[in-house]
Design a protein around this motif. Sequence first.
Motif, short mmCIF file in Angstrom:
data_model
loop_
_atom_site.label_atom_id
_atom_site.label_comp_id
_atom_site.label_asym_id
_atom_site.label_seq_id
_atom_site.Cartn_x
_atom_site.Cartn_y
_atom_site.Cartn_z
N ILE A 45 -24.15 3.88 18.14
CA ILE A 45 -24.98 5.07 18.33
C ILE A 45 -25.70 5.00 19.66
N ALA A 46 -26.28 3.82 19.94
CA ALA A 46 -27.04 3.66 21.18
C ALA A 46 -26.16 3.89 22.40
N GLN A 47 -24.94 3.39 22.32
CA GLN A 47 -24.03 3.51 23.46
C GLN A 47 -23.83 4.97 23.86
N PHE A 48 -23.58 5.81 22.88
CA PHE A 48 -23.24 7.20 23.20
C PHE A 48 -24.44 8.14 23.14
N LEU A 49 -25.58 7.57 22.76
CA LEU A 49 -26.79 8.38 22.75
C LEU A 49 -27.57 8.18 24.05
N PHE A 50 -27.84 6.92 24.38
CA PHE A 50 -28.73 6.65 25.50
C PHE A 50 -28.06 6.75 26.87
N MET A 51 -26.90 6.14 26.99
CA MET A 51 -26.30 6.07 28.33
C MET A 51 -25.97 7.46 28.88
N PRO A 52 -25.35 8.36 28.11
CA PRO A 52 -25.11 9.70 28.65
C PRO A 52 -26.41 10.40 29.02
N LEU A 53 -27.41 10.21 28.17
CA LEU A 53 -28.70 10.87 28.40
C LEU A 53 -29.34 10.35 29.69
#
Lengths: 596, 294
Positions: free
Chosen positions: B45-53
């Motif tokens: 979740i963190a990978q695709f939540l934080f990095m794109p943001l």
Amino acid sequence: MDATPPLEVPVRPWHAHYPPGVSAHLPPLPDASVGDLVTRTSAQYGNATAFTACLPNGMHGRLTYAEVDRLSDAFAAYLREDLRLGAGDRVAVQMPNCLAYPVVVFGILKAGCVLVNTNPLYTAPEMRRQFADAEISAVVGIDLFADRLAAALAGDPPGAGSPHVVLVRITEFFPRYVAAIVRLVQRVWSRVLPPVTVAHTRLPETLRLGSDALRRGSDVGSYRAGLGPETLAALQYTGGTTGVSKGAELTHGNLLANCEQMIQMAGAHIRPGQECVLTALPLYHVFAFTVNLLGFYRAGAHNVLVPSPRPLSNLKRPLEHYPVTWLSGVNTLFHGLVREQWFLDHPPPHLRASVAGGMSLHAAVARQWEEVTGCPVVEGYGLTEASPVLCFNPFGGARPGSIGIPMPSTDVACFDDGGSAVPPGEAGELCARGPQVMRGYWRRPQETAAVMRDGWLRTGDVAVADSDGYFRIVDRKKDLILVSGFNVYPNEVEECLAEHPGIHEAAVVGDPVSAGGERVRAVVVRTDPELTAEQVRAWAAERLTAYKVPRVVEFAEDLPKSPIGKILRKELRHDQSPPQDLAPAGPVATSAEAAP
Amino acid sequence: MIGPFEQAILTAILAVVMLGMGAAMTFRDLNSQLRRPRYLVLAVIAQFLFMPLIAFALATLLDLAPAQAIGLLIVGCMPGGTTSNLFTYFAKANLPLSVIVTMMTTLVAIVMSPLMIALYGDALANDIEVPLANVAVSLALLILPVVVGIAVRRRDANVGATLELVGSVLGVLFVVLLIVTWVPGNWQLLRDSPWQVYVAVIALPLLGMLVAYLYAAAFRLSVPDRRTFALEIGIVNGPLAIAIILLSFSGVLREDVVLMPALYSLFVVLTATVVTLAFRQAHQRAQQRIPELL
């Protein structure tokens, strides 16, 4: 205890608590010497793995029973034929746990020589003192500490003549390419190999020479023929109750008896030829020496040797790679392991039993250990002078806070200062007699007379007997400080500090610490007002083994003294009311005490 | 960009490095992680939540040109990179966790990367496609050597430990090679890029690591696991981003867009090295200190 102590212990209530099948009296020992035991056991287990030495990254080497027997024969022949040592000559051994240790030690004992176990952490002056006292003829050391060894042997020879030096490597008997890689890492990356300046022979060379001698017809059996239970096997150095470093004379009979007592006491928990024991404690220490090295060899176990358990993650690979069923340790080890995530995730699945010695096992630690591993840890008690084990908690009948019941053929009693036995429930000095009790201290008749009376050994620990034969340690008579199982003698540290030109006098006491055991605190009266605590510690660190160096240095105007000028260490102690986490249900006991 | 020859050498080395990483683990280690599936889900979740943001926010705040903005965004939407495993190993953090999470994010990326790029890229992103072949290569380069390495360690710990040692030495070599092959070949690129681009490619992994660490801390993960999260999420699969761009863009635009993952790939090695060394030292300081036993 000025009056003659009584010779009889009228009752032995502990007999009722021996596990089924355990005899209250030791059967006659099958072997006359440790060498006999090694040879007989090796023939029995032949090609089974006797020892594996496992490094933190999983690299390992192993020796079978047959190989240990053959190699130790060769080393015995080297000592007798090449070095021309005689029966009774002392040979010092100074190395961490590695495959060379059993080969060298069994070789020494087969040769009829006397083993002098030496702490690898010793500073050069400490080594020098011990070597001189034992008048060693040879020393077998590890190359990692060759610089200190050279310093200890420099100048006038410490013994009768200059001792022969044999150097071993941690990777002795490893596969060749693994040994080469470890060596490369030691040299290039960790840079732990000091230049070797002392004249020496490498272990493989000694084994080659010994094998040659055997081929020419030398007979190891003939060296052993003259040995019996009364023959001196080892000088195990200890400060005893007085702090003066001296060698406890342990005979072949002492060691064999204690080994047999332990196996008796463990009963069905040790299955001959099927156990795998993890040896994380150093083998030079009498506890691991008798229990792990001799006891589990006798039991045909696979012994996994770990050179150093620090940091504790060093135990991860050995526990992963081998089906460990037994573990011996000290409170600190058990306490530390149940705080390692990897250990909690996968506690050793085959573990059957754990034994604790060296220092008191905290009830909380024992409980946690059992919760995590699903098997009990039982506590024993002993001291160097008793080879070392005197008491053990029987499996299934362990009592928290108790040192358990006396081993088979062992009498333990509490005596008052007048030398009469005190009734159960009352405190008295713990005294013991049995086949494992030393015959005396090496060349120290006065020290011997002070602790031995009519076969009874005075331990210096104050204990209380329960009415049914369990014992609890409640105090210790000596001022010694227990740093994680190591005995630190205040006298020795104080003398060292007093030699500092800026110090008038010093007193050294132990403070309890939460991890168990104590830390060394020095109270110093200085003549040089500029002197800092760091300088005092640095001074001590140059002269004393690390665990003896005061962790805390305080300065005072003067020290509390008795009317005759004796420093009252008691008044400097903080432990009048120990902190909660240090006050287990049981005592602050000293079991299986360390060499000084 | 680096040439195909250098690329081939780096890939070969990486395969050996991953073999060593595998040999540093046991099936028991993997099992320990699989017992805590919550952590794995949290990481994905963190990978695709934080990095794109973070990529989107940086592109907006720094007012990057559209081509650079989409380049940065694509980097931010990538799964974990294989090098994150290597750095986790050197940081003495939780290697098995890192390996499993990299596998999972790489798989999930087939769906999630285009989705997130479309979400943030809006009009900028025209039909982004994740080349399955590259995903497959990434996965194969991860799974095969790791499984072989684990099996070798299990069969003979001496060979396994040797592989681990060789792998880690080559790992250092790999990092050095990445830098020395990259810099001379892209000197012009380095000179011509505006400062905002530098800020973006350096800040993206650093902020990613920081946020991932705090996120893991908020969920009360152990400190080694927090460090693992930081390295795992902050270090993404740069080569995959390059492959995607080469496939999805053309002409001058392609050159502009691909600048970002190329620069990211260089700078993430530098930033991750610094962070890893800091983590490694912190790990050594925090080791349980036990006195000499007996």
